[in-house]
Design a protein around this motif. Structure first.
Motif, PDB file in Angstrom:
ATOM      1  N   SER A  17       0.833  -1.211   0.000  1.00  0.00           N
ATOM      2  CA  SER A  17       0.000   0.000   0.000  1.00  0.00           C
ATOM      3  C   SER A  17       0.861   1.252   0.000  1.00  0.00           C
ATOM      4  N   ALA A  18       1.963   1.233   0.745  1.00  0.00           N
ATOM      5  CA  ALA A  18       2.858   2.393   0.785  1.00  0.00           C
ATOM      6  C   ALA A  18       3.445   2.680  -0.590  1.00  0.00           C
ATOM      7  N   VAL A  19       3.840   1.629  -1.301  1.00  0.00           N
ATOM      8  CA  VAL A  19       4.403   1.828  -2.645  1.00  0.00           C
ATOM      9  C   VAL A  19       3.367   2.458  -3.569  1.00  0.00           C
ATOM     10  N   VAL A  20       2.125   1.974  -3.501  1.00  0.00           N
ATOM     11  CA  VAL A  20       1.057   2.538  -4.338  1.00  0.00           C
ATOM     12  C   VAL A  20       0.823   4.007  -3.978  1.00  0.00           C
ATOM     13  N   ILE A  21       0.794   4.322  -2.697  1.00  0.00           N
ATOM     14  CA  ILE A  21       0.581   5.706  -2.262  1.00  0.00           C
ATOM     15  C   ILE A  21       1.732   6.596  -2.718  1.00  0.00           C
ATOM     16  N   TYR A  22       2.951   6.104  -2.647  1.00  0.00           N
ATOM     17  CA  TYR A  22       4.099   6.883  -3.121  1.00  0.00           C
ATOM     18  C   TYR A  22       3.962   7.194  -4.612  1.00  0.00           C
ATOM     19  N   VAL A  23       3.516   6.219  -5.384  1.00  0.00           N
ATOM     20  CA  VAL A  23       3.334   6.440  -6.821  1.00  0.00           C
ATOM     21  C   VAL A  23       2.263   7.496  -7.062  1.00  0.00           C
ATOM     22  N   LEU A  24       1.165   7.428  -6.312  1.00  0.00           N
ATOM     23  CA  LEU A  24       0.123   8.449  -6.440  1.00  0.00           C
ATOM     24  C   LEU A  24       0.647   9.827  -6.052  1.00  0.00           C
ATOM     25  N   ALA A  25       1.435   9.882  -4.987  1.00  0.00           N
ATOM     26  CA  ALA A  25       2.020  11.163  -4.579  1.00  0.00           C
ATOM     27  C   ALA A  25       2.923  11.721  -5.680  1.00  0.00           C
ATOM     28  N   MET A  26       3.699  10.843  -6.312  1.00  0.00           N
ATOM     29  CA  MET A  26       4.535  11.279  -7.434  1.00  0.00           C
ATOM     30  C   MET A  26       3.690  11.875  -8.543  1.00  0.00           C
ATOM     31  N   ALA A  27       2.559  11.244  -8.834  1.00  0.00           N
ATOM     32  CA  ALA A  27       1.681  11.757  -9.893  1.00  0.00           C
ATOM     33  C   ALA A  27       1.181  13.158  -9.556  1.00  0.00           C
ATOM     34  N   PHE A  28       0.793  13.384  -8.315  1.00  0.00           N
ATOM     35  CA  PHE A  28       0.332  14.711  -7.904  1.00  0.00           C
ATOM     36  C   PHE A  28       1.463  15.733  -7.993  1.00  0.00           C
ATOM     37  N   TYR A  29       2.654  15.340  -7.579  1.00  0.00           N
ATOM     38  CA  TYR A  29       3.800  16.254  -7.669  1.00  0.00           C
ATOM     39  C   TYR A  29       4.095  16.626  -9.118  1.00  0.00           C
ATOM     40  N   LEU A  30       4.010  15.645 -10.009  1.00  0.00           N
ATOM     41  CA  LEU A  30       4.287  15.910 -11.418  1.00  0.00           C
ATOM     42  C   LEU A  30       3.226  16.820 -12.029  1.00  0.00           C
ATOM     43  N   VAL A  31       1.965  16.629 -11.619  1.00  0.00           N
ATOM     44  CA  VAL A  31       0.915  17.532 -12.096  1.00  0.00           C
ATOM     45  C   VAL A  31       1.183  18.948 -11.614  1.00  0.00           C
ATOM     46  N   GLU A  32       1.595  19.079 -10.371  1.00  0.00           N
ATOM     47  CA  GLU A  32       1.937  20.408  -9.855  1.00  0.00           C
ATOM     48  C   GLU A  32       3.082  21.016 -10.655  1.00  0.00           C
ATOM     49  N   GLN A  33       4.078  20.192 -10.967  1.00  0.00           N
ATOM     50  CA  GLN A  33       5.193  20.674 -11.789  1.00  0.00           C
ATOM     51  C   GLN A  33       4.702  21.180 -13.129  1.00  0.00           C
ATOM     52  N   GLY A  34       3.819  20.404 -13.755  1.00  0.00           N
ATOM     53  CA  GLY A  34       3.335  20.789 -15.074  1.00  0.00           C
ATOM     54  C   GLY A  34       2.481  22.040 -15.063  1.00  0.00           C
ATOM     55  N   MET A  35       1.780  22.300 -13.962  1.00  0.00           N
ATOM     56  CA  MET A  35       0.898  23.463 -13.888  1.00  0.00           C
ATOM     57  C   MET A  35       1.615  24.717 -13.393  1.00  0.00           C
ATOM     58  N   THR A  36       2.842  24.555 -12.886  1.00  0.00           N
ATOM     59  CA  THR A  36       3.588  25.695 -12.360  1.00  0.00           C
ATOM     60  C   THR A  36       4.509  26.247 -13.433  1.00  0.00           C
ATOM     61  N   LYS A  37       4.429  27.510 -13.669  1.00  0.00           N
ATOM     62  CA  LYS A  37       5.274  28.135 -14.677  1.00  0.00           C
ATOM     63  C   LYS A  37       6.696  28.265 -14.160  1.00  0.00           C
ATOM     64  N   PRO A  38       7.695  28.073 -15.043  1.00  0.00           N
ATOM     65  CA  PRO A  38       9.072  28.289 -14.629  1.00  0.00           C
ATOM     66  C   PRO A  38       9.288  29.713 -14.126  1.00  0.00           C
ATOM     67  N   LYS A  39      10.261  29.880 -13.255  1.00  0.00           N
ATOM     68  CA  LYS A  39      10.510  31.179 -12.631  1.00  0.00           C
ATOM     69  C   LYS A  39      10.803  32.250 -13.669  1.00  0.00           C
ATOM     70  N   ARG A  40      11.615  31.935 -14.660  1.00  0.00           N
ATOM     71  CA  ARG A  40      11.987  32.947 -15.655  1.00  0.00           C
ATOM     72  C   ARG A  40      10.766  33.407 -16.434  1.00  0.00           C
ATOM     73  N   GLN A  41       9.848  32.478 -16.718  1.00  0.00           N
ATOM     74  CA  GLN A  41       8.636  32.854 -17.440  1.00  0.00           C
ATOM     75  C   GLN A  41       7.767  33.760 -16.587  1.00  0.00           C
ATOM     76  N   ARG A  42       7.672  33.478 -15.297  1.00  0.00           N
ATOM     77  CA  ARG A  42       6.885  34.329 -14.422  1.00  0.00           C
ATOM     78  C   ARG A  42       7.475  35.727 -14.328  1.00  0.00           C
ATOM     79  N   GLU A  43       8.819  35.803 -14.308  1.00  0.00           N
ATOM     80  CA  GLU A  43       9.459  37.110 -14.171  1.00  0.00           C
ATOM     81  C   GLU A  43       9.253  37.972 -15.407  1.00  0.00           C
ATOM     82  N   ARG A  44       9.088  37.347 -16.556  1.00  0.00           N
ATOM     83  CA  ARG A  44       8.921  38.114 -17.795  1.00  0.00           C
ATOM     84  C   ARG A  44       7.485  38.588 -18.006  1.00  0.00           C
ATOM     85  N   GLU A  45       6.556  38.071 -17.229  1.00  0.00           N
ATOM     86  CA  GLU A  45       5.164  38.483 -17.408  1.00  0.00           C
ATOM     87  C   GLU A  45       4.964  39.912 -16.905  1.00  0.00           C
ATOM     88  N   LEU A  46       3.946  40.535 -17.421  1.00  0.00           N
ATOM     89  CA  LEU A  46       3.610  41.886 -16.964  1.00  0.00           C
ATOM     90  C   LEU A  46       3.041  41.821 -15.558  1.00  0.00           C
TER      91      LEU A  46
END
Length: 322
Positions: A17-46
Motif C-alpha cells: 500500500s505504501a508503494v502505491v501511495i508513493y506512486v500516487l504522490a509522485m503523480a500529484f507532484y508531477l501535475v503540480e510541476q506541469g501546472m507551475t510556470k518556470p521562474k523565468r517565465q513568471r518574471e517576464r510576465e507583466l
C-alpha cells in the motif's frame, strides 16, 4: 522462534500500500510541476498593480509577482501530493514495525527488510528537508529512485518473515545495520540532489539543454548546498556504521576486515565520500566536479547495498535474497 504470520501478512499489505501511495504522490507532484510556470517565465510576465488612486500601473521586467489571493490549483495539488506522501510514510513505517513484531527482532535482518528501512529513512529525511527549505516540487524526483528500490525490494529481494541466521543474532545487528540504514537513506537524498544539480547547471550554462525539466528546478547553488549539507550529516554516521561493522566482524569471524566484496565496496564508497567532503572543505570545490564525485559515491553505495548481494558471494551472503 515462532513467527506471527498474521502480523507478517499485515506488514506485506502495508508495504504494498505504501508503494502505491508513493506512486500516487509522485503523480500529484508531477501535475503540480506541469501546472507551475518556470521562474523565468513568471518574471517576464507583466506585473499589473492597482495604485491607490484607482489608476492601473503596468510594470515590465524581472519583478516578483504580487501574492495571489487564495491558493492556486497547482498549490492545492502539491499539498495533496504531500498529504499522500505523509500517508505513505505512515504505512511504510507500519510495515517495518509489523515485520519486527512478527519476527520479534529488529526488522532489518535480510535485504528486503534492509531495503525497506533505508527507503523509509530517505523519505522521512526528504519530508523534513522539503518542509524546512520549501522544496516540495522536487519530491517527484526524490521519490522516483525510492519507488524503484521498493519495487525491487518487494519482488527480487523479497523474503518471508523468519528468524535470522546465527551470524546475525547479535546486538550489533541493532547498532551496525541501523546506523548504516539511516546514513544510507540520507546519502540517497544527497545523491539525487547532486544529479538534479548537474541537470540544472547544464541548463544554466546552455539554456537549450534539459529546458523543460531543469527550468522548473531550484537554482543550482540551492541544490549544491542541499547535497553538501545532507552529506555532511550522513557521512559521519556512515563512518560510525563501518567501524561498528568491523567490530562485529571481529566478534563473528575473528578479524576486523577481510576484503569481502561488500566490505570492499563499502570502503570504496567511503573513500569517494571522503574525497568529496575534503575537496569541498579545502579546495573550495563547487559546481560540476564536486557533484560528479558525490554522484559516483552514491552509485557505489547503491551498488553495494543491492547488487553485491545479487551477483557475488561472500561472508555477507546470509543477508542476501534468501
Amino acid at each position: 522462534m515462532p513467527v506471527n504470520e498474521t502480523l507478517a501478512r499485515y506488514s506485506d499489505w502495508a508495504y504494498a500500500s505504501a508503494v502505491v501511495i508513493y506512486v500516487l504522490a509522485m503523480a500529484f507532484y508531477l501535475v503540480e510541476q506541469g501546472m507551475t510556470k518556470p521562474k523565468r517565465q513568471r518574471e517576464r510576465e507583466l506585473v499589473i498593480a492597482v495604485a491607490s488612486g484607482g489608476e492601473t500601473v503596468v510594470t515590465e521586467g524581472p519583478r516578483a509577482l504580487p501574492p495571489e489571493r487564495g491558493i492556486s490549483r497547482a498549490e492545492r495539488i502539491g499539498r495533496m501530493g504531500m498529504a499522500l506522501n505523509v500517508l505513505g510514510v505512515l504505512l511504510h513505517g507500519a510495515a517495518v514495525l509489523l515485520r519486527g513484531l512478527a519476527t520479534e527482532r529488529v526488522p532489518w535482518g535480510n535485504m528486503y527488510e534492509y531495503d525497506s528501512a533505508i527507503c523509509l529513512v530517505a523519505v522521512v529525511t526528504w519530508l523534513v528537508l522539503a518542509r524546512k527549505f520549501d522544496l516540495r516540487r522536487l519530491s517527484a524526483f526524490v521519490l522516483l529512485p525510492i519507488v524503484i528500490l521498493l519495487f525491487l525490494g518487494g519482488t527480487a529481494l523479497y523474503s518471508t518473515a523468519a528468524p535470522v541466521q546465527p551470524a546475525l543474532q547479535s546486538y550489533w545487528l541493532v547498532v551496525h545495520v541501523s546506523v548504516i540504514a539511516v546514513s544510507s537513506g540520507m546519502l540517497l537524498v544527497a545523491g539525487v540532489a547532486s544529479v538534479l544539480y548537474l541537470l540544472r547547471n547544464a541548463h544554466e550554462q546552455n539554456p537549450g539543454r534539459f529546458a523543460r525539466l531543469a527550468a522548473r528546478l531550484p537554482a543550482a547553488d540551492v541544490l549544491d548546498r542541499l547535497a553538501y549539507r545532507v552529506t555532511v550529516l550522513g557521512f559521519p554516521l556512515f563512518t560510525f556504521g563501518v567501524i561498528c561493522g568491523a567490530i562485529w566482524a571481529e566478534s563473528a569471524w575473528g578479524r576486523f576486515w577481510g576484503w569481502d566484496p561488500k566490505e570492499t565496496c563499502a570502503f570504496v564508497a567511503w573513500v569517494v565520500y571522503a574525497i568529496y567532503l575534503h575537496a569541498r572543505a579545502t579546495a573550495g570545490w563547487r559546481g560540476n566536479r564536486a557533484a560528479v564525485i558525490n554522484v559516483v559515491a552514491w552509485v557505489a553505495m547503491v551498488f553495494n547495498l543491492f547488487f553485491i548481494n545479487l551477483v557475488t558471494s561472500g561472508l555477507h551472503s546470509y543477508a542476501g535474497v534468501a
